[in-house]
Design an enzyme around this catalytic site. Structure first.
Site, PDB file in Angstrom:
ATOM      1  N   GLU A 183      29.113  39.251  16.573  1.00 25.31           N
ATOM      2  CA  GLU A 183      28.272  38.171  16.077  1.00 25.31           C
ATOM      3  C   GLU A 183      27.715  38.463  14.695  1.00 25.31           C
ATOM      4  O   GLU A 183      27.387  39.601  14.376  1.00 25.31           O
ATOM      5  CB  GLU A 183      27.130  37.924  17.069  1.00 25.31           C
ATOM      6  CG  GLU A 183      27.656  37.364  18.373  1.00 25.31           C
ATOM      7  CD  GLU A 183      26.574  37.042  19.384  1.00 25.31           C
ATOM      8  OE1 GLU A 183      26.771  36.075  20.143  1.00 25.31           O
ATOM      9  OE2 GLU A 183      25.543  37.721  19.424  1.00 25.31           O
ATOM     10  N   CYS A 189      23.044  38.771   8.539  1.00 21.77           N
ATOM     11  CA  CYS A 189      22.866  39.947   9.402  1.00 21.77           C
ATOM     12  C   CYS A 189      24.252  40.333   9.922  1.00 21.77           C
ATOM     13  O   CYS A 189      24.881  39.588  10.666  1.00 21.77           O
ATOM     14  CB  CYS A 189      21.912  39.569  10.539  1.00 21.77           C
ATOM     15  SG  CYS A 189      21.565  40.939  11.624  1.00 21.77           S
ATOM     16  N   CYS A 208      27.408  49.057  20.984  1.00 21.49           N
ATOM     17  CA  CYS A 208      26.654  50.154  20.371  1.00 21.49           C
ATOM     18  C   CYS A 208      26.645  51.335  21.323  1.00 21.49           C
ATOM     19  O   CYS A 208      26.536  51.157  22.535  1.00 21.49           O
ATOM     20  CB  CYS A 208      25.223  49.701  20.078  1.00 21.49           C
ATOM     21  SG  CYS A 208      24.296  50.888  19.080  1.00 21.49           S
ATOM     22  N   CYS A 241      19.013  52.193  23.016  1.00 16.47           N
ATOM     23  CA  CYS A 241      17.632  51.750  22.822  1.00 16.47           C
ATOM     24  C   CYS A 241      17.285  50.770  23.945  1.00 16.47           C
ATOM     25  O   CYS A 241      18.023  49.824  24.218  1.00 16.47           O
ATOM     26  CB  CYS A 241      17.451  51.102  21.456  1.00 16.47           C
ATOM     27  SG  CYS A 241      17.914  52.208  20.115  1.00 16.47           S
ATOM     28  N   CYS A 255      16.966  46.674  23.542  1.00 17.92           N
ATOM     29  CA  CYS A 255      17.976  45.982  22.740  1.00 17.92           C
ATOM     30  C   CYS A 255      19.121  45.473  23.622  1.00 17.92           C
ATOM     31  O   CYS A 255      19.686  46.227  24.423  1.00 17.92           O
ATOM     32  CB  CYS A 255      18.516  46.940  21.682  1.00 17.92           C
ATOM     33  SG  CYS A 255      19.822  46.210  20.682  1.00 17.92           S
ATOM     34  N   SER A 290      20.198  49.424   8.203  1.00 17.40           N
ATOM     35  CA  SER A 290      19.176  49.765   9.186  1.00 17.40           C
ATOM     36  C   SER A 290      19.732  50.807  10.156  1.00 17.40           C
ATOM     37  O   SER A 290      20.830  50.641  10.684  1.00 17.40           O
ATOM     38  CB  SER A 290      18.768  48.498   9.954  1.00 17.40           C
ATOM     39  OG  SER A 290      17.840  48.823  10.968  1.00 17.40           O
ATOM     40  N   LEU A 333      11.792  52.630  13.693  1.00 17.61           N
ATOM     41  CA  LEU A 333      10.834  53.666  14.103  1.00 17.61           C
ATOM     42  C   LEU A 333      10.273  53.358  15.502  1.00 17.61           C
ATOM     43  O   LEU A 333      10.411  54.159  16.411  1.00 17.61           O
ATOM     44  CB  LEU A 333       9.725  53.741  13.050  1.00 17.61           C
ATOM     45  CG  LEU A 333       8.794  54.937  13.118  1.00 17.61           C
ATOM     46  CD1 LEU A 333       9.557  56.240  13.003  1.00 17.61           C
ATOM     47  CD2 LEU A 333       7.731  54.851  12.019  1.00 17.61           C
ATOM     48  N   CYS A 348      16.788  39.070  16.414  1.00 17.18           N
ATOM     49  CA  CYS A 348      17.018  40.521  16.454  1.00 17.18           C
ATOM     50  C   CYS A 348      17.187  40.999  17.881  1.00 17.18           C
ATOM     51  O   CYS A 348      16.380  40.654  18.741  1.00 17.18           O
ATOM     52  CB  CYS A 348      15.814  41.292  15.938  1.00 17.18           C
ATOM     53  SG  CYS A 348      15.354  40.970  14.286  1.00 17.18           S
TER      54      CYS A 348
END
Ligand code: SAH
Length: 372
Positions: free
Chosen positions: A96, A109, A116, A120, A123, A202, A225, A344
């Protein structure tokens, strides 16, 4: 077809790569500039239209190379003007790409991996698992497609890509060479001509590659972070166990060592009752003391199955005020495109998971439902 005869997808090459490839064909280097301009600036994929190349060269290119761009499987537009494209790659997976128009700026973006490999906790992409790295052609192809599609759109929204953020699916520093080469093309005046301040990578904090990036590319840096202490960050961004804050913060400090006016963006997703306590704002300010940094507070975007909630607006505002009292430039990111799941952390694509993480996630969901 074997590797020796497989045609080269020219979208995989930046100027230096094109020059080297053309040198093998005994072609002069300025041809690389012409081709780069045709493909990226003018969006031409048909060699016969490249009129300043000799007929003989056009024929040679058509024989030895292709210009293959990702195919649009699905397109959605949000009421706020945000676009989302689901792009089908030739391996059958989808990724995407999102375009966000805002105040005369247009931010694209871009994804760097299919899925991935990091885990995390907040996410959606992480829950999909990992398939593979994207090629340069697949990364820059997202920019190519968006620029072409937007130029054909007739609306009042600003539709120029002025900024790129490597904040789509994947961890860009774990696909280093392809990402850096694609960013080279974004910055090249012959291609997209974006300013180095308007292309942002990022990262979740792959510390050694942050030092390498500083050597290899002038782009802006954002760091996910999300927590002011190792204990909490280990939980939210498990990569922290490998590269804890004692290593991450010095890497942030070093990134713009030669450009004192530039700052690293610290991304901090606002999770109700997890990392949004006023005391944590003070801890964060202390952690960032003396670091050339600004803070970007991101309201958490929920997705099916998550147990996290977004902090209340008042809490986010209070958190921001504390950071500002400590002289930290802090902005709260506006959530855009959430009606089309383009916000996001909501990019899920449609991927075949080689790590089988999505199956484990589905299993976990069933267990949660059973208990509830
Ligand atoms: N792997 C890279 C880039 C992809 S994520 C990185 O971690 O930085 C881009 C940004 O979106 C990161 O700051 C990430 O932490 C944030 N993000 C992920 N999931 C989110 C969610 N559900 N809501 C809000 N932000 C999220």
């Amino acid at each position: 077809m074997n590797a020796a005869t497989e045609p080269m997808n020219l979208l995989n090459l930046n100027q230096a790569g094109l020059e080297a490839w053309l040198a093998q064909l005994s072609e002069p280097t300025y041809r690389a500039q012409q081709i780069l301009q045709w493909v990226h600036h003018y969006g031409v994929t048909d060699f016969s239209q490249m009129t300043n190349l000799s007929k003989a060269l056009r024929a040679k290119l058509a024989q030895l190379s292709v210009i293959e761009v990702p195919e649009i499987a699905y397109h959605q537009q949000s009421i706020d003007g945000t676009h989302k494209w689901l792009l089908r790659l030739n391996c059958g997976n989808c990724i995407e790409t999102v375009f966000i128009p805002e105040d005369g700026r247009g931010t694209l973006c871009v994804s760097s991996q299919i899925g991935c490999s990091l885990t995390c906790d907040f996410c959606a992409t992480a829950k999909q698992g990992f398939n593979r790295n994207l090629s340069v052609a697949e990364i820059i192809g997202q920019v190519w497609v968006a620029v072409r599609e937007l130029s054909q759109e007739q609306t009042t929204h600003d539709r120029r890509v002025t900024n790129v953020v490597m904040m789509g699916m994947g961890e860009p520093l774990l696909n280093f060479e392809s990402v850096v080469t694609a960013m080279d093309i974004m910055l090249s005046d012959l291609a997209y001509g974006l300013s180095k301040r308007r292309v942002t990578l990022s990262t979740s904090g792959v510390v050694p590659m942050m030092y390498t990036l500083a050597q290899r590319s002038p782009v802006a840096l954002a760091v996910s972070l999300h927590a002011p202490t190792n204990d909490l960050r280990n939980q939210l961004v498990p990569l922290n166990k490998k590269y804890p804050l004692e290593q991450l913060i010095p890497a942030c400090r070093a990134y713009f060592a030669d450009e004192p006016r530039r700052k690293v963006t610290m991304e901090y997703v606002m999770l109700q009752g997890v990392n949004d306590h006023p005391q944590q704002a003070h801890q964060l300010a202390k952690l960032l003391q003396g670091v050339p940094a600004k803070v970007n507070l991101i309201p958490f975007n929920p997705f099916p199955g998550t147990t996290y909630q977004c902090s209340e607006p008042k809490r986010i505002e209070h958190f921001r005020a504390i950071l500002q009292q400590h002289d930290l430039t802090t902005v709260t990111r506006k959530t855009r495109g959430d009606d089309i799941d383009a916000a996001c952390g909501q990019l899920a694509g449609k991927i075949i998971d080689r790590t089988k993480r999505s199956q484990r996630w589905q299993q976990k969901l069933r267990e949660i439902k059973d208990v509830a």
